[in-house]
Design an enzyme around this catalytic site. Sequence first.
Site, PDB file in Angstrom:
ATOM      1  N   LYS A  57       0.823  -1.212   0.000  1.00 51.54           N
ATOM      2  CA  LYS A  57       0.000   0.000   0.000  1.00 51.54           C
ATOM      3  C   LYS A  57       0.863   1.272   0.000  1.00 51.54           C
ATOM      4  O   LYS A  57       0.532   2.233  -0.694  1.00 51.54           O
ATOM      5  CB  LYS A  57      -0.936  -0.008   1.218  1.00 51.54           C
ATOM      6  CG  LYS A  57      -1.924   1.151   1.249  1.00 51.54           C
ATOM      7  CD  LYS A  57      -3.070   0.873   2.204  1.00 51.54           C
ATOM      8  CE  LYS A  57      -2.621   0.808   3.641  1.00 51.54           C
ATOM      9  NZ  LYS A  57      -2.378   2.149   4.230  1.00 51.54           N
ATOM     10  N   ARG A  72      11.904  -8.525  12.915  1.00 50.94           N
ATOM     11  CA  ARG A  72      11.078  -7.691  13.792  1.00 50.94           C
ATOM     12  C   ARG A  72       9.985  -8.547  14.426  1.00 50.94           C
ATOM     13  O   ARG A  72       9.454  -9.469  13.809  1.00 50.94           O
ATOM     14  CB  ARG A  72      10.421  -6.567  12.991  1.00 50.94           C
ATOM     15  CG  ARG A  72      11.333  -5.456  12.564  1.00 50.94           C
ATOM     16  CD  ARG A  72      10.589  -4.461  11.679  1.00 50.94           C
ATOM     17  NE  ARG A  72       9.230  -4.198  12.149  1.00 50.94           N
ATOM     18  CZ  ARG A  72       8.291  -3.614  11.410  1.00 50.94           C
ATOM     19  NH1 ARG A  72       8.543  -3.287  10.156  1.00 50.94           N
ATOM     20  NH2 ARG A  72       7.090  -3.383  11.909  1.00 50.94           N
ATOM     21  N   ARG A  85      10.786 -11.180   6.001  1.00 51.04           N
ATOM     22  CA  ARG A  85      11.600  -9.957   6.076  1.00 51.04           C
ATOM     23  C   ARG A  85      12.645 -10.055   7.186  1.00 51.04           C
ATOM     24  O   ARG A  85      12.370 -10.567   8.274  1.00 51.04           O
ATOM     25  CB  ARG A  85      10.706  -8.732   6.309  1.00 51.04           C
ATOM     26  CG  ARG A  85       9.744  -8.485   5.160  1.00 51.04           C
ATOM     27  CD  ARG A  85       9.140  -7.098   5.158  1.00 51.04           C
ATOM     28  NE  ARG A  85       8.386  -6.760   6.344  1.00 51.04           N
ATOM     29  CZ  ARG A  85       7.509  -5.760   6.422  1.00 51.04           C
ATOM     30  NH1 ARG A  85       7.280  -5.006   5.346  1.00 51.04           N
ATOM     31  NH2 ARG A  85       6.854  -5.505   7.534  1.00 51.04           N
ATOM     32  N   ARG A 109     -11.872   3.870   9.215  1.00 48.90           N
ATOM     33  CA  ARG A 109     -11.658   2.507   9.703  1.00 48.90           C
ATOM     34  C   ARG A 109     -12.961   1.816  10.089  1.00 48.90           C
ATOM     35  O   ARG A 109     -12.983   0.602  10.255  1.00 48.90           O
ATOM     36  CB  ARG A 109     -10.709   2.507  10.908  1.00 48.90           C
ATOM     37  CG  ARG A 109      -9.288   2.913  10.579  1.00 48.90           C
ATOM     38  CD  ARG A 109      -8.398   2.814  11.803  1.00 48.90           C
ATOM     39  NE  ARG A 109      -7.055   3.284  11.550  1.00 48.90           N
ATOM     40  CZ  ARG A 109      -6.066   2.535  11.050  1.00 48.90           C
ATOM     41  NH1 ARG A 109      -6.319   1.273  10.736  1.00 48.90           N
ATOM     42  NH2 ARG A 109      -4.869   3.025  10.853  1.00 48.90           N
ATOM     43  N   ARG A 165      -2.316  -9.673  12.901  1.00 49.35           N
ATOM     44  CA  ARG A 165      -2.480  -8.358  12.257  1.00 49.35           C
ATOM     45  C   ARG A 165      -3.438  -8.460  11.075  1.00 49.35           C
ATOM     46  O   ARG A 165      -4.291  -7.579  10.881  1.00 49.35           O
ATOM     47  CB  ARG A 165      -1.123  -7.826  11.782  1.00 49.35           C
ATOM     48  CG  ARG A 165      -0.176  -7.411  12.898  1.00 49.35           C
ATOM     49  CD  ARG A 165       1.223  -7.166  12.372  1.00 49.35           C
ATOM     50  NE  ARG A 165       1.292  -6.053  11.442  1.00 49.35           N
ATOM     51  CZ  ARG A 165       2.304  -5.842  10.610  1.00 49.35           C
ATOM     52  NH1 ARG A 165       3.315  -6.687  10.556  1.00 49.35           N
ATOM     53  NH2 ARG A 165       2.293  -4.793   9.807  1.00 49.35           N
TER      54      ARG A 165
END
Length: 214
Positions: free
Chosen positions: A13, A160, A127, A88, A171
């Site tokens: 995004k 992370r 990642r 939201r 998430r």
Amino acid sequence: MNLILFGPPGAGKGTQAQFLVKQYAVPQISTGDMLRAAVKAETSLGLQAKAIMQRGGLVSDEIVLGMVEERLAQPDCSGGFVLDGFPRTIPQADMLHAVLSRMGRSIEHVLSLEVEPEELVHRLSGRRSCPACGRGYHVEYEPPQQAGMCDQCHVALVQRDDDREETVRNRLSVYEEQTHPLKAYYLAKGMLRQIPGIGSIAEIQQRISSVLAG
């Protein structure tokens, strides 16, 4: 071009938002950034928000909408905008509609980047980053020359906490719960444009351009 941009974590995004900003010469409006700027500038709404956050509370929809309205009234938004991270909830969407109506404006397109959850888990959980220089890698898409080590600093790469698989799945679940009603809301209004988020950055940009040109 008045746009809302949706996209789950890992969908790209941020990259596509920057493309929209450059391609259509409109500002990206992130409510998170706007809130931090208002608090730092000590505007009236910023001071209200700061007091609430210092008490550990959540900033009300009314305050956020007030900031959005102030931002949309600025000259650089006269040709359009890209709303990122807002609305939201359906009540926020209704309030945004009311604010824009008062300004004689409306949302033209709601862009939703669509990527299968397992692909997002793969993207995010792969990642890695260097704790020394901050350079980012991906175990598959952009691996270091030596597995697990930074090419520049030769120190062990880290993952992370946000990118651990369990956290990523949580998430994505939260995102789906939040945005599913909104996507249905905008679909019913004929504004939702679902963009496949698989392929090269250029391919996805071309899909977006085709949708907006149509």
